[in-house]
Design a protein around this motif. Structure first.
Motif, PDB file in Angstrom:
ATOM      1  N   GLU A  22     -72.740 -46.273  56.433  1.00  0.00           N
ATOM      2  CA  GLU A  22     -73.105 -46.296  58.049  1.00  0.00           C
ATOM      3  C   GLU A  22     -72.687 -47.586  58.666  1.00  0.00           C
ATOM      4  OE1 GLU A  22     -77.259 -46.030  60.372  1.00  0.00           O
ATOM      5  OE2 GLU A  22     -77.123 -45.380  58.530  1.00  0.00           O
ATOM      6  N   LEU A  23     -72.013 -47.381  59.844  1.00  0.00           N
ATOM      7  CA  LEU A  23     -71.502 -48.659  60.488  1.00  0.00           C
ATOM      8  C   LEU A  23     -72.539 -49.133  61.420  1.00  0.00           C
ATOM      9  CD1 LEU A  23     -67.938 -47.748  60.676  1.00  0.00           C
ATOM     10  CD2 LEU A  23     -68.934 -49.030  58.881  1.00  0.00           C
ATOM     11  N   ASP A  24     -72.299 -50.269  62.169  1.00  0.00           N
ATOM     12  CA  ASP A  24     -73.168 -50.698  63.118  1.00  0.00           C
ATOM     13  C   ASP A  24     -73.107 -50.300  64.612  1.00  0.00           C
ATOM     14  OD1 ASP A  24     -70.615 -52.153  63.308  1.00  0.00           O
ATOM     15  OD2 ASP A  24     -71.608 -54.243  63.604  1.00  0.00           O
ATOM     16  N   LYS A  25     -71.921 -49.517  64.801  1.00  0.00           N
ATOM     17  CA  LYS A  25     -71.609 -49.028  65.924  1.00  0.00           C
ATOM     18  C   LYS A  25     -71.868 -47.722  66.223  1.00  0.00           C
ATOM     19  CE  LYS A  25     -67.982 -51.914  67.569  1.00  0.00           C
ATOM     20  NZ  LYS A  25     -66.636 -52.040  68.308  1.00  0.00           N
ATOM     21  N   VAL A  26     -72.200 -47.188  67.630  1.00  0.00           N
ATOM     22  CA  VAL A  26     -72.775 -45.933  68.053  1.00  0.00           C
ATOM     23  C   VAL A  26     -71.512 -44.847  68.125  1.00  0.00           C
ATOM     24  CG1 VAL A  26     -74.148 -44.697  69.587  1.00  0.00           C
ATOM     25  CG2 VAL A  26     -74.860 -46.846  69.168  1.00  0.00           C
ATOM     26  N   ALA A  27     -71.733 -43.835  67.723  1.00  0.00           N
ATOM     27  CA  ALA A  27     -70.633 -42.758  67.636  1.00  0.00           C
ATOM     28  C   ALA A  27     -70.313 -42.767  69.424  1.00  0.00           C
ATOM     29  CB  ALA A  27     -71.052 -41.373  67.208  1.00  0.00           C
ATOM     30  N   GLY A  28     -68.970 -42.909  69.679  1.00  0.00           N
ATOM     31  CA  GLY A  28     -68.401 -42.742  70.752  1.00  0.00           C
ATOM     32  C   GLY A  28     -68.287 -44.260  71.717  1.00  0.00           C
ATOM     33  N   ALA A  29     -68.846 -45.242  71.030  1.00  0.00           N
ATOM     34  CA  ALA A  29     -68.622 -46.693  71.479  1.00  0.00           C
ATOM     35  C   ALA A  29     -67.301 -47.213  71.197  1.00  0.00           C
ATOM     36  CB  ALA A  29     -69.615 -47.586  70.780  1.00  0.00           C
ATOM     37  N   PRO A  30     -66.761 -47.876  72.232  1.00  0.00           N
ATOM     38  CA  PRO A  30     -65.647 -48.519  72.309  1.00  0.00           C
ATOM     39  C   PRO A  30     -65.277 -49.211  70.673  1.00  0.00           C
ATOM     40  CG  PRO A  30     -66.569 -49.196  74.130  1.00  0.00           C
ATOM     41  CD  PRO A  30     -67.551 -48.698  73.439  1.00  0.00           C
ATOM     42  N   VAL A  31     -63.939 -49.100  70.473  1.00  0.00           N
ATOM     43  CA  VAL A  31     -63.718 -49.936  68.860  1.00  0.00           C
ATOM     44  C   VAL A  31     -62.820 -50.919  69.382  1.00  0.00           C
ATOM     45  CG1 VAL A  31     -63.870 -47.809  67.352  1.00  0.00           C
ATOM     46  CG2 VAL A  31     -61.732 -48.259  68.785  1.00  0.00           C
ATOM     47  N   ASP A  32     -62.593 -51.996  68.491  1.00  0.00           N
ATOM     48  CA  ASP A  32     -62.039 -53.277  68.794  1.00  0.00           C
ATOM     49  C   ASP A  32     -60.493 -53.240  68.221  1.00  0.00           C
ATOM     50  OD1 ASP A  32     -64.239 -54.127  69.729  1.00  0.00           O
ATOM     51  OD2 ASP A  32     -65.133 -55.147  67.764  1.00  0.00           O
ATOM     52  N   LEU A  33     -59.488 -53.475  68.990  1.00  0.00           N
ATOM     53  CA  LEU A  33     -58.065 -53.874  68.495  1.00  0.00           C
ATOM     54  C   LEU A  33     -57.774 -55.232  68.261  1.00  0.00           C
ATOM     55  CD1 LEU A  33     -55.127 -52.620  68.548  1.00  0.00           C
ATOM     56  CD2 LEU A  33     -55.076 -53.468  70.712  1.00  0.00           C
ATOM     57  N   LEU A  34     -57.643 -55.492  67.075  1.00  0.00           N
ATOM     58  CA  LEU A  34     -57.476 -56.806  66.603  1.00  0.00           C
ATOM     59  C   LEU A  34     -55.848 -57.128  66.164  1.00  0.00           C
ATOM     60  CD1 LEU A  34     -60.629 -56.642  64.048  1.00  0.00           C
ATOM     61  CD2 LEU A  34     -60.372 -57.637  66.433  1.00  0.00           C
ATOM     62  N   ILE A  35     -55.683 -58.285  66.839  1.00  0.00           N
ATOM     63  CA  ILE A  35     -54.125 -58.822  66.271  1.00  0.00           C
ATOM     64  C   ILE A  35     -54.243 -59.995  65.562  1.00  0.00           C
ATOM     65  CG2 ILE A  35     -51.960 -59.785  67.096  1.00  0.00           C
ATOM     66  CD1 ILE A  35     -52.680 -56.775  68.296  1.00  0.00           C
ATOM     67  N   ARG A  36     -53.976 -59.905  64.231  1.00  0.00           N
ATOM     68  CA  ARG A  36     -54.176 -60.989  63.049  1.00  0.00           C
ATOM     69  C   ARG A  36     -55.595 -61.399  63.247  1.00  0.00           C
ATOM     70  NH1 ARG A  36     -51.098 -65.677  64.736  1.00  0.00           N
ATOM     71  NH2 ARG A  36     -52.008 -66.562  63.012  1.00  0.00           N
ATOM     72  N   GLY A  37     -56.487 -60.244  63.074  1.00  0.00           N
ATOM     73  CA  GLY A  37     -57.838 -60.614  62.886  1.00  0.00           C
ATOM     74  C   GLY A  37     -58.676 -60.924  64.212  1.00  0.00           C
ATOM     75  N   LYS A  38     -58.109 -61.074  65.394  1.00  0.00           N
ATOM     76  CA  LYS A  38     -58.498 -61.420  66.687  1.00  0.00           C
ATOM     77  C   LYS A  38     -58.478 -60.457  67.666  1.00  0.00           C
ATOM     78  CE  LYS A  38     -58.487 -65.834  65.092  1.00  0.00           C
ATOM     79  NZ  LYS A  38     -59.758 -66.603  64.678  1.00  0.00           N
ATOM     80  N   LEU A  39     -59.653 -60.363  68.383  1.00  0.00           N
ATOM     81  CA  LEU A  39     -59.843 -59.425  69.287  1.00  0.00           C
ATOM     82  C   LEU A  39     -58.923 -59.461  70.601  1.00  0.00           C
ATOM     83  CD1 LEU A  39     -61.910 -56.925  70.315  1.00  0.00           C
ATOM     84  CD2 LEU A  39     -63.073 -58.800  71.474  1.00  0.00           C
ATOM     85  N   LEU A  40     -58.010 -58.328  70.697  1.00  0.00           N
ATOM     86  CA  LEU A  40     -57.250 -58.330  71.972  1.00  0.00           C
ATOM     87  C   LEU A  40     -57.768 -57.423  72.720  1.00  0.00           C
ATOM     88  CD1 LEU A  40     -54.523 -59.292  72.990  1.00  0.00           C
ATOM     89  CD2 LEU A  40     -53.730 -57.293  72.077  1.00  0.00           C
ATOM     90  N   ALA A  41     -58.295 -56.344  72.452  1.00  0.00           N
ATOM     91  CA  ALA A  41     -58.737 -55.102  73.393  1.00  0.00           C
ATOM     92  C   ALA A  41     -59.612 -54.149  72.705  1.00  0.00           C
ATOM     93  CB  ALA A  41     -57.463 -54.209  73.867  1.00  0.00           C
ATOM     94  N   GLN A  42     -60.450 -53.306  73.660  1.00  0.00           N
ATOM     95  CA  GLN A  42     -60.960 -52.206  73.121  1.00  0.00           C
ATOM     96  C   GLN A  42     -60.646 -50.867  73.751  1.00  0.00           C
ATOM     97  OE1 GLN A  42     -64.939 -53.981  74.721  1.00  0.00           O
ATOM     98  NE2 GLN A  42     -65.547 -54.347  72.462  1.00  0.00           N
ATOM     99  N   GLY A  43     -61.138 -49.782  73.040  1.00  0.00           N
ATOM    100  CA  GLY A  43     -60.443 -48.703  73.519  1.00  0.00           C
ATOM    101  C   GLY A  43     -61.248 -47.526  72.611  1.00  0.00           C
ATOM    102  N   GLU A  44     -60.708 -46.386  72.854  1.00  0.00           N
ATOM    103  CA  GLU A  44     -61.543 -45.000  72.476  1.00  0.00           C
ATOM    104  C   GLU A  44     -60.448 -44.564  71.571  1.00  0.00           C
ATOM    105  OE1 GLU A  44     -61.366 -42.455  75.705  1.00  0.00           O
ATOM    106  OE2 GLU A  44     -62.818 -43.738  76.824  1.00  0.00           O
TER     107      GLU A  44
END
Length: 125
Positions: A77-99
């Protein structure tokens, strides 16, 4: 040149500082067409460098004994709710969020939010 005697309310010790004015040349800005072209050429040098990109669905903490007992079919079980935006990481750093989307038979990411440019630069460090 102007001479200034050190004097903090005391008699002069004979130490004298020499002060002179300095003229700085005009600072070039990126408004110059030559500098813009040079900046573009420099950017062109790095555009084909591969960079690790990952999409993070969520996080969790597990005890070592629980990790060791994982088997096929186990659910984490993960800490995010189903349907919540996920994180796009570049070299481990947050760049964007999306579906999360499905493209053919692969997962993909539809970007819905991109970090501000200052934050992106700071994150990519």
């Amino acid at each position: 040149m102007e001479q200034v005697k050190e004097n903090n309310g005391n008699a002069s010790t004979g130490n004298e500082a020499h002060i002179q004015s300095i003229q700085f040349s005009q600072l070039n800005t990126f408004n110059s067409p030559d500098l813009k072209d040079e900046g573009k050429r420099n950017l062109d040098l790095i555009l084909d460098i591969p960079v690790p990109v990952s999409v993070e669905l969520g996080h969790t903490m597990m005890l070592v004994k629980d990790i060791l007992s994982l088997a096929q079919g186990s659910i984490v079980e993960l800490d995010k709710v189903a349907g919540a935006p996920v994180d796009l990481l570049i070299r481990g750093k947050l760049l964007a969020q999306g579906e999360v989307v499905v493209v053919d038979e692969n997962f993909g990411l539809k970007i819905t939010n991109i970090c501000a440019s200052e934050e992106r630069i700071r994150n990519l460090g």
